[in-house]
Design an enzyme around this catalytic site. Structure first.
Site, PDB file in Angstrom:
ATOM      1  N   HIS A   1      -3.431  27.581  30.441  1.00 29.15           N
ATOM      2  CA  HIS A   1      -4.437  28.186  31.396  1.00 29.15           C
ATOM      3  C   HIS A   1      -5.742  27.428  31.026  1.00 29.15           C
ATOM      4  O   HIS A   1      -6.810  28.031  30.861  1.00 29.15           O
ATOM      5  CB  HIS A   1      -4.541  29.663  31.156  1.00 29.15           C
ATOM      6  CG  HIS A   1      -4.392  30.456  32.559  1.00 29.15           C
ATOM      7  ND1 HIS A   1      -5.215  31.634  32.633  1.00 29.15           N
ATOM      8  CD2 HIS A   1      -3.739  30.315  33.481  1.00 29.15           C
ATOM      9  CE1 HIS A   1      -4.962  32.064  33.747  1.00 29.15           C
ATOM     10  NE2 HIS A   1      -4.243  31.357  34.313  1.00 29.15           N
TER      11      HIS A   1
ATOM     12  N   HIS B   1       0.314  21.765  40.233  1.00 29.52           N
ATOM     13  CA  HIS B   1       0.613  22.639  39.199  1.00 29.52           C
ATOM     14  C   HIS B   1       1.999  23.587  39.521  1.00 29.52           C
ATOM     15  O   HIS B   1       2.695  23.653  38.510  1.00 29.52           O
ATOM     16  CB  HIS B   1      -0.408  23.803  39.447  1.00 29.52           C
ATOM     17  CG  HIS B   1      -0.276  24.920  38.360  1.00 29.52           C
ATOM     18  ND1 HIS B   1      -0.539  24.638  37.099  1.00 29.52           N
ATOM     19  CD2 HIS B   1      -0.073  26.114  38.406  1.00 29.52           C
ATOM     20  CE1 HIS B   1      -0.412  25.875  36.270  1.00 29.52           C
ATOM     21  NE2 HIS B   1       0.125  26.874  37.116  1.00 29.52           N
TER      22      HIS B   1
END
Length: 690
Positions: free
Chosen positions: A79, A33
């Site tokens: 998200h 990430h």
């Protein structure tokens, strides 16, 4: 958990064992990430420069010139995992995070877009996730006064168990006064502003870098941050007031990996000492590891000269925000964390921030297209089924939850793209992609996403300025997925270069899979595109206008809405020629057409339902190909006089007017009265509520 090979490499490099805080820092900052270990070599192939690009990829947001006195700050984030575990808070904090990315550039956030991807609505759980994600986006955006002006909704089974929540934020800033996220000078102080730090969001970056297991909702809930939009609104006003003083030298949002991520990335050009015991806390008994890695929301880190700390603190207090002087920039390239006089981390900063080794995965090309199988269903029944599909039908229930008019810049928000008034011109926004087609042809489908978004802008006469992307894929450890990733990035890059549109920033989200549903998402390189043009509203055609189809139609049914409702298969669209986009843009900008839309989901039928729901149309070719093909690079135009299309390859297929949508085919005619059209287009809205 840090992979064994990474731990061995670090022990060899540092020649010692790591402390608890150091292990946590590497686990998060070396995660997929944060470090893009599987994709950064591909991202370097994208075109990132252009005449209007003031600041490209690498910061919290990009800066692109809009006019001599106004620049755009733009970013795009995902998200995804948090929005499955806790749909409302996951989506809300996704909005909050991307708004702070733009805010950290000293820019005022003015608009949001939300491309969203969910599993089918016939599942109760999918409906629950969908409703609460939409409520989270709307609730947070409405409270902070930033309008959601554009979005996309896609429903497909591969997103069951792993929805995608992508958000674009656009802000405005003086092109000579934007702030960057890199510290400027040793000896300056790092000041933390905003909410107190708690234990929420611990391990969020590493959590976002793995697939979702069956017990994700219970086990991973602590990894989901909890947002407070009212504090965010105060933070927006405070940071803008601080930026106005000229005393903020650099600024960064606390997002993935919390304070450790923000402070180490911010200080990577020099070094930093962080005093974890000075951080203002919401909970007692927090350990240094928790303080450094918590992803509590509504927090910003700013660099200021020592003599300006009190001034910045006073501005924070004026907006009822807490603040702490928590660190200093140092000349030595080290990242040091101290707690109550003890050094709990001491690392080479370049190793922590840029030292994650690249992951290289085996690739395996595949062919997923199936031969076309003609549906044995009456054409009118197929037409109503396509119009009722949730990718085509109205989304009123969603859009009505968003305050679209706050900040009073909105001009036209429905149909092809959003139009906002800015500096006497139009800022035009579009977003999304077609995952079903991209799955079948990753390279061509990703390239066509650029064309489709540019086409949406062209329908309002706007010239593209830049692209941001959110590259959502399943596990790159699967050879087919690794191939998808490379093909999509290369396809995006080729079309962006052909059209001269720089890709200025974005995000990569991998490991979007679900053990619970045994799914892995389709490749979803979702993009946001910004353009500039003259201020104009999308207009409906006039009675008697001619309806023209521009662009060549092929039997491209693979990944189409017809394929979704019948399983008919067929080839997916090949890469389209972008030249037609410029032609349509010129026609719209010159005022030569009264209405324009691009053909995308649902093909010609869906475009007619949007532009000319009452019209007489005659089609000479195969009915399914004419009505339902989704060949990219086609447009439906309404013109008063065919002469305006001189030199443009087109077909006049009908006339606006009448009481129904009447389509005359070679062997039959289908008539869709307004009540049937409305019933089909309203089907999804009636079933959206959980």
């Amino acid at each position: 958990m840090l992979p064994a090979q990474d731990l061995a490499l670090l022990r060899k490099t540092l020649k010692r064992d790591l402390t608890d805080v150091e292990l946590a820092c590497f686990e998060n900052l070396w995660s997929e990430h944060c470090s893009y270990r599987s994709t950064r070599h591909l991202l370097r192939t994208l075109p990132t420069e252009g005449p209007g690009v003031l600041l490209g990829p690498g910061d919290d947001a990009a800066i692109v010139r809009f006019s001599d006195t106004c620049a755009l700050a733009v970013g795009m984030e995902s998200h995804n995992h948090p929005s499955y575990v806790d749909p409302y808070d996951g989506a809300a904090t996704g909005v909050g995070g991307i708004v702070r990315d733009v805010l950290s550039m000293g820019a005022r956030p003015i608009a949001l877009m939300d491309p969203l991807y969910f599993g089918p609505l016939d599942s109760e759980k999918n409906r629950y996730i969908f409703e609460h994600v939409v409520a989270g986006v709307g609730g947070y955006g409405n409270c902070i006064g930033v309008p959601v002006v554009r979005g996309e909704l896609v429903f497909e089974s591969s997103y069951s168990g792993n929805p995608l929540v992508n958000v674009v934020c656009v802000g405005i800033v003086d092109p000579d006064r934007y702030i960057t996220a890199r510290v400027k000078k040793p000896g300056n102080h790092l000041v933390l502003i905003g909410s107190s730090t708690g234990r929420d969001g611990l391990g969020g970056a590493s959590f976002a870098s793995r697939d979702l297991s069956e017990d994700a909702e219970a086990a991973d809930r602590p990894s989901v941050q909890i947002g407070d939009p009212y504090t965010e609104k105060l933070l927006i006003d405070a940071i803008l007031a601080m930026a106005e003083t000229g005393k903020v030298l650099s600024c960064r949002d606390l997002g993935a990996a919390g304070l450790a991520g923000a402070s180490s990335e911010m200080a990577s050009t020099f070094g930093a000492v962080i005093h974890a015991d000075r951080v203002h806390l919401r909970e007692t008994g927090m350990t240094p590891r928790e303080i450094m890695l918590a992803e509590s929301q509504e927090r910003m880190l700013v660099e200021v000269a020592p003599e300006d700390v009190i001034l910045i603190g006073a501005i924070a207090e004026r907006f009822d925000l807490d603040w702490s002087d928590i660190g200093e920039v140092i000349a030595e390239p080290r990242y040091i964390v101290r707690y109550l006089g003890e050094t709990v981390a001491d690392l080479p900063i370049d190793l922590l921030v840029g030292g994650a080794p690249r992951c290289s995965w085996e690739q395996k090309p595949y062919s997923a297209e199936r031969p076309f199988s003609r549906p044995e269903v009456p054409v009118k029944d197929l037409a109503l089924a396509v119009l009722a599909h949730p990718d085509v039908a109205r989304k009123d229930w969603v859009y009505e939850q968003y305050d679209k008019d706050v900040q009073v810049r909105s001009v036209s928000l429905l149909h092809d793209a959003a139009v906002l008034r800015l500096e006497g011109k139009a800022l035009v926004l579009s977003c999304g992609c077609n995952p079903s087609q991209i799955f079948l042809k990753p390279y061509d489908g990703a390239a066509n996403a650029v064309i489709e978004n540019a086409g949406n802008l062209a329908c309002l006469g706007a010239e593209p300025l830049c692209i941001v992307d959110c590259l959502n894929f399943a596990s790159p450890e699967q050879p087919e997925v690794a191939w998808q990733i490379e093909q999509c990035v290369l396809g995006l890059g080729e079309m962006a270069r052909k059209m001269g549109i720089p890709i200025v920033g974005g995000n990569v989200s991998l490991y979007n899979e679900s053990d619970e549903f045994d799914t892995r998402i389709m490749p979803t390189p979702s993009i946001g595109m910004l353009g500039r043009g003259e201020v104009r509203r999308w207009t409906a055609p006039n009675e008697g206008d001619l309806i023209a189809l521009v662009g060549r139609t092929l039997p491209d049914f693979g990944g189409s809405v017809l394929d979704a409702v019948t399983g008919c298969g067929g080839p997916a669209p090949a890469m389209a020629d972008p030249a037609v986009v410029a032609i349509v843009r010129g026609l719209v900008a010159s005022g030569s057409v009264t209405a324009a839309t691009d053909l995308s989901r649902g093909g010609l039928l869906a475009a007619l339902a949007k532009v000319a729901p009452r019209a007489e149309v005659a089609l000479a070719g195969d009915p399914l190909e004419e009505l339902f093909s989704e060949t990219c690079g086609r447009f439906l135009l309404a013109v008063r006089d065919e002469s305006v299309l001189a030199g443009v390859k087109h077909r006049i297929i009908g006339t606006v007017g009448g009481d129904t949508l009447t389509i005359r085919l070679e062997r039959e005619s289908i008539v869709i009265p307004p009540e049937d059209l409305d019933a089909a287009l309203s089907t999804t809205t009636r079933t959206m509520r959980y």
